[in-house]
Structures are given as C-alpha cells and as structure tokens.
Design a protein around this motif. Sequence first.
Motif, mmCIF file in Angstrom:
data_model
loop_
_atom_site.group_PDB
_atom_site.id
_atom_site.type_symbol
_atom_site.label_atom_id
_atom_site.label_comp_id
_atom_site.label_asym_id
_atom_site.label_seq_id
_atom_site.Cartn_x
_atom_site.Cartn_y
_atom_site.Cartn_z
ATOM 1 N N SER A 12 20.368 10.684 94.727
ATOM 2 C CA SER A 12 19.866 12.005 94.315
ATOM 3 C C SER A 12 18.413 12.242 94.722
ATOM 4 O O SER A 12 17.888 13.343 94.548
ATOM 5 N N SER A 13 17.759 11.216 95.259
ATOM 6 C CA SER A 13 16.359 11.346 95.647
ATOM 7 C C SER A 13 16.211 12.268 96.857
ATOM 8 O O SER A 13 17.075 12.312 97.738
ATOM 9 N N LYS A 14 15.103 12.993 96.892
ATOM 10 C CA LYS A 14 14.824 13.918 97.995
ATOM 11 C C LYS A 14 13.475 13.596 98.620
ATOM 12 O O LYS A 14 12.611 12.977 97.996
ATOM 13 N N THR A 15 13.318 14.026 99.857
ATOM 14 C CA THR A 15 12.028 13.938 100.545
ATOM 15 C C THR A 15 11.517 15.359 100.708
ATOM 16 O O THR A 15 12.095 16.157 101.457
ATOM 17 N N ILE A 16 10.452 15.684 99.990
ATOM 18 C CA ILE A 16 9.998 17.070 99.924
ATOM 19 C C ILE A 16 8.473 17.158 99.962
ATOM 20 O O ILE A 16 7.769 16.148 99.858
ATOM 21 N N ARG A 17 7.984 18.378 100.118
ATOM 22 C CA ARG A 17 6.556 18.665 100.041
ATOM 23 C C ARG A 17 6.232 19.118 98.623
ATOM 24 O O ARG A 17 6.994 19.861 98.008
ATOM 25 N N GLY A 18 5.106 18.657 98.075
ATOM 26 C CA GLY A 18 4.706 19.045 96.729
ATOM 27 C C GLY A 18 3.282 18.622 96.457
ATOM 28 O O GLY A 18 2.593 18.116 97.350
ATOM 29 N N GLN A 19 2.850 18.815 95.237
ATOM 30 C CA GLN A 19 1.475 18.490 94.854
ATOM 31 C C GLN A 19 1.478 17.378 93.814
ATOM 32 O O GLN A 19 2.321 17.350 92.912
ATOM 33 N N VAL A 20 0.522 16.474 93.955
ATOM 34 C CA VAL A 20 0.419 15.343 93.035
ATOM 35 C C VAL A 20 0.035 15.844 91.642
ATOM 36 O O VAL A 20 -0.939 16.585 91.491
ATOM 37 N N PRO A 21 0.784 15.453 90.602
ATOM 38 C CA PRO A 21 0.428 15.868 89.246
ATOM 39 C C PRO A 21 -0.767 15.070 88.715
ATOM 40 O O PRO A 21 -1.103 14.004 89.237
ATOM 41 N N LEU A 22 -1.375 15.581 87.673
ATOM 42 C CA LEU A 22 -2.581 14.946 87.125
ATOM 43 C C LEU A 22 -2.302 13.566 86.550
ATOM 44 O O LEU A 22 -3.202 12.709 86.504
ATOM 45 N N ASN A 23 -1.064 13.312 86.106
ATOM 46 C CA ASN A 23 -0.766 12.031 85.461
ATOM 47 C C ASN A 23 -0.410 10.927 86.459
ATOM 48 O O ASN A 23 -0.142 9.795 86.071
ATOM 49 N N ALA A 24 -0.387 11.254 87.758
ATOM 50 C CA ALA A 24 -0.036 10.249 88.770
ATOM 51 C C ALA A 24 -1.180 9.248 88.944
ATOM 52 O O ALA A 24 -2.362 9.599 88.845
ATOM 53 N N LYS A 25 -0.803 8.008 89.215
ATOM 54 C CA LYS A 25 -1.786 6.938 89.403
ATOM 55 C C LYS A 25 -1.754 6.453 90.850
ATOM 56 O O LYS A 25 -0.697 6.356 91.471
ATOM 57 N N VAL A 26 -2.942 6.132 91.342
ATOM 58 C CA VAL A 26 -3.057 5.638 92.719
ATOM 59 C C VAL A 26 -2.573 4.198 92.797
ATOM 60 O O VAL A 26 -3.020 3.336 92.033
ATOM 61 N N ILE A 27 -1.662 3.944 93.715
ATOM 62 C CA ILE A 27 -1.162 2.588 93.958
ATOM 63 C C ILE A 27 -1.972 1.917 95.064
ATOM 64 O O ILE A 27 -2.356 0.746 94.973
ATOM 65 N N ALA A 28 -2.225 2.678 96.122
ATOM 66 C CA ALA A 28 -2.968 2.141 97.263
ATOM 67 C C ALA A 28 -3.621 3.294 98.007
ATOM 68 O O ALA A 28 -3.164 4.448 97.927
ATOM 69 N N SER A 29 -4.687 2.981 98.742
ATOM 70 C CA SER A 29 -5.390 3.990 99.525
ATOM 71 C C SER A 29 -5.744 3.428 100.891
ATOM 72 O O SER A 29 -5.932 2.216 101.051
ATOM 73 N N LYS A 30 -5.841 4.318 101.847
ATOM 74 C CA LYS A 30 -6.302 3.948 103.181
ATOM 75 C C LYS A 30 -7.423 4.907 103.572
ATOM 76 O O LYS A 30 -7.298 6.127 103.439
#
Length: 493
Positions: free
Chosen positions: A298-316
Amino acid sequence: MIFRKTAMVLLTIVLSFAAVFTVIPEDSMVQASSRNYQSMEKSLNAIMNDSSMKSVNSSITVRKASTGEIIYQSNGMNKVTPASTLKLLTSAAALETLGEGYRFRTDLLTDGSISKGVLKGNIYLRGQGDPTLLKSDLDQFAANLAKMGVKQITGNLIGDDTWFDSVKLSPGIDKNDETYYYAAQIAGLTLSPNTDYDAGTVIVNAQPAKNGYKAKVTLTPDNSIVTVVNKSKTVPKGYKNTLSIKRQQGTNNIVITGNVPVGSAGSKQWVTVSNPTAYTLDVFKKSLASKGIKFTSSSKTIRGQVPLNAKVIASKQSMPLKNLMKPFMKLSNNTHAEILAKTMGRQVYGEGSWDTGLRVMREYAQLSGLNDSEWLFEDASGISHNNKVSSEQLSELLFLVRFAPWYGSFVQGLPISGMSDRMVGGTLKNRLTGASIKGKVTAKTGSLNNVNSLAGYVQNKHGETLIFTVLIQGQSKTAIPIIDRIATILVNS
C-alpha cells in the motif's frame, strides 16, 4: 541586505578611482589611453574595421586591472546578449549573498518509529536544490536505515522539494531545448549522474551489440522513471555511426534511433528528465531495495512536505560554494546558475523563485556600484537571447570583484586558456593553446546561436593584468576565431 557591507566598500573604492578613469566617447573605434597601448589599439581597430564585423552587434572594453581605467573601447555601451558570461554576475552575487562556505543540504527524515525491523510511518527525502547529490549519497542514506535495523517501511516515500517554487524552467528556454542537459528542470530535490554535477539528467550510453541487433543501452544511474524506446540497429564495422538519443518533449520516453557500427564507441548523451523529484525518489527506492529494505503493497512514492513532528535520520551536505565554483564556472553549468539564483531568493526573501533570485542579483549589481538599469536578464545562466549587457558594464564588474573578500574563490572558477585538465582549462582547454598565450587568459566563455563572448583577465607580455570583455552577436558563423585573435593581441600588448 546581506551584501551591503561589501558593496559599500566596493563603492568607496570605485569613487576613489573615479579620477583616473578615462572618459571614452561612444565611437566605434577609439584611441587607447596611452602610447604604451598604441600597437594594441592599431591591431584591435584592424579587426573591428574588417568587413565581417560591420553587420554584427559587438561591444569591446579593455581596462587596466590595477585602476579600472579603460584603455580601449569599441561600441562599449552597446547592449549585446552575453550568453554564459552572465554567469560572472551570478557567481559574484552568490558568493556575496550566500558566502563562500554555503553548503546545500539534503535530509532523510521519518515521522514514524522502528520496532522489530519495521519502520511504522513515512520516510521523507527533503532537498535544498543540491546539484551535487549523487546516487552514492542515496546509497549511504539507505545504509543508515539498514544499520538501524529497518527491513520494511509501512508508510510512503515522500519527496519534499518545496525549498524552491514549482516553476521548473526559466523563460529563456525554448521547448525544443528542454531535453538537452543545458536546459534541465530546476527542482528543490534533484540528482546528478556523476561528478560533472549536471543535476536533473541521466546518462544514456548506447553501444554496439551483435550485427543486426539493437544497441545495448545502459542508464546511469539506473532508474524506472525514463522509458527507453530502442529503435537502433547494430551494423557492420566501417558503416557510419548515425545514433540519435533524444527524449520526447513532455514525456520521459528516451528514443534511440540510427545505426551503430560494430567496434565503435557508440554514443553517450546526458539527457534531462521530466520531474527531477520523482527521478531522485525512484533512484533512492532502488538504493533501499539494494539494502534489503522493502515497502508494503500500500506504500506510495509521492511528493509532499515534511511535517513538523518528523525527525532527521541522516543528512548530506554539499561541498562549500567556493569549491562548487570550479564545476559551475569551468564547465559553464546552466543548472548550477539557476539553482544559485533560486537559492539566493530563498535566502534573502524566503522564496526560492526566479523572481526573487534575479531581484537579489539586480540589487547586488546596484549596491556594488554597477548601473543595474544597464543589465537586462531573465535568467541566471545566460541561456536567454533576451539577456543584454554592455561590455563596459561587464568589465566594470570584473574590476569591482577584485576588491571583494571572496575574489579568490571567484577567479579560481574561471577557465584558463589552453590547459588540458578540464577542471583547470574548462571551456578554454582547447582554445588559445599557443606557447605565448597558454595559461595567460583567465576568462568566462559564452556561446549561443549567433552569439559568442569572452570576458575575464589576461596577463600581457609586460606582466600587467588587463580586464577585457568581448561580446559579439548576429554573426553568420562562429566568432570564436575573432575573439581569440583579440585575446592574443591583448596578451602580446
């Protein structure tokens, strides 16, 4: 404004030199400012008097780098399409506005939690327009998730490209050009196929197979966004290579036609993709699969905006801007220019658009002491034929930047004549290669249909640095030989 302090310093310097500037009448040919340059004047006037130059729109200005004094000028106030020499203004404004240490950032985030190898929630890929993002970076993001024990993701894969607005192509790009690497779409989340950093493109390599068979085609990076329509044919050795690789406009169908001879190198093309965000997400999904990480049905690949409650896992983070100057300016990368413009708009006005980005560039020009009304441009790369500037204004920019604290980063990005290393010689690596001129010209090239330009610095035979700008438009054939003759005269002056 962010760049006001440096601009005021530059303006003070300009005023201090005002007394030594030579006032040049607006004639086609003028006298050089001193007897030392009479030979140069005579040689340059001979070129400008040639019948081939009578029907073109040209503008030439030469200055002393030490004082800014104009020592030669021909039609110096004529407005001409600058082509990629407009990138001189773009790079100067970016270094001043963003700073030499500016880095683009891409984040991997989640709004879910991990339990027994299952990430219950969405994962997000959030971009800031980094043109240096590679598949290897996405592989590392996938590796980070694998190290956390993730084997399955129940939510969606979401791409956040909202750092920039939704307008993907600048006004100057013709529809017939948009499939070529120099006219890639600009997006907040994008991907480059290799370290030339042509963001928003895929490398399509077609090589001969067995005689009578279709060419063997590979994509770098491998992805499912583009569809290869292979109509090619492998023919016997000795036949002409007629391969053509083109994306159908408005689609992600890449059509390959023509013949490829056995034993030949085939053809390799950088082709733009439609929708760089979807392209980046598709390659990332393959990176996740390579680490054994799967999504639910049921998972999709879509465009959207990161919500405020999301946490950073990794950065480049990208290389700093001062290092990006080399691939940007040496290779005259249009995508970098447009990304920098939108980034400046985002940094100063909170909106990553061409309107705000070009506004920042105009304000930089004005506060630096340039006449911003003499600069007409609708993009940051120089691809539009509607862009106009005079050689006098462009050469004045090249004088003013010499006093900026970031000048070293600016000038090290310019191509150097005759130097075979492409990250040194850049677009001048195969030009001005003679012993007397090799390495003596450090300048930005420009080229469009019926437009050629060159602007930068030369060191003459007396060890003096001169600033020069040559803009030529409307010629029936390339003006590069004429421009190179002018540069050679300056070096030998």
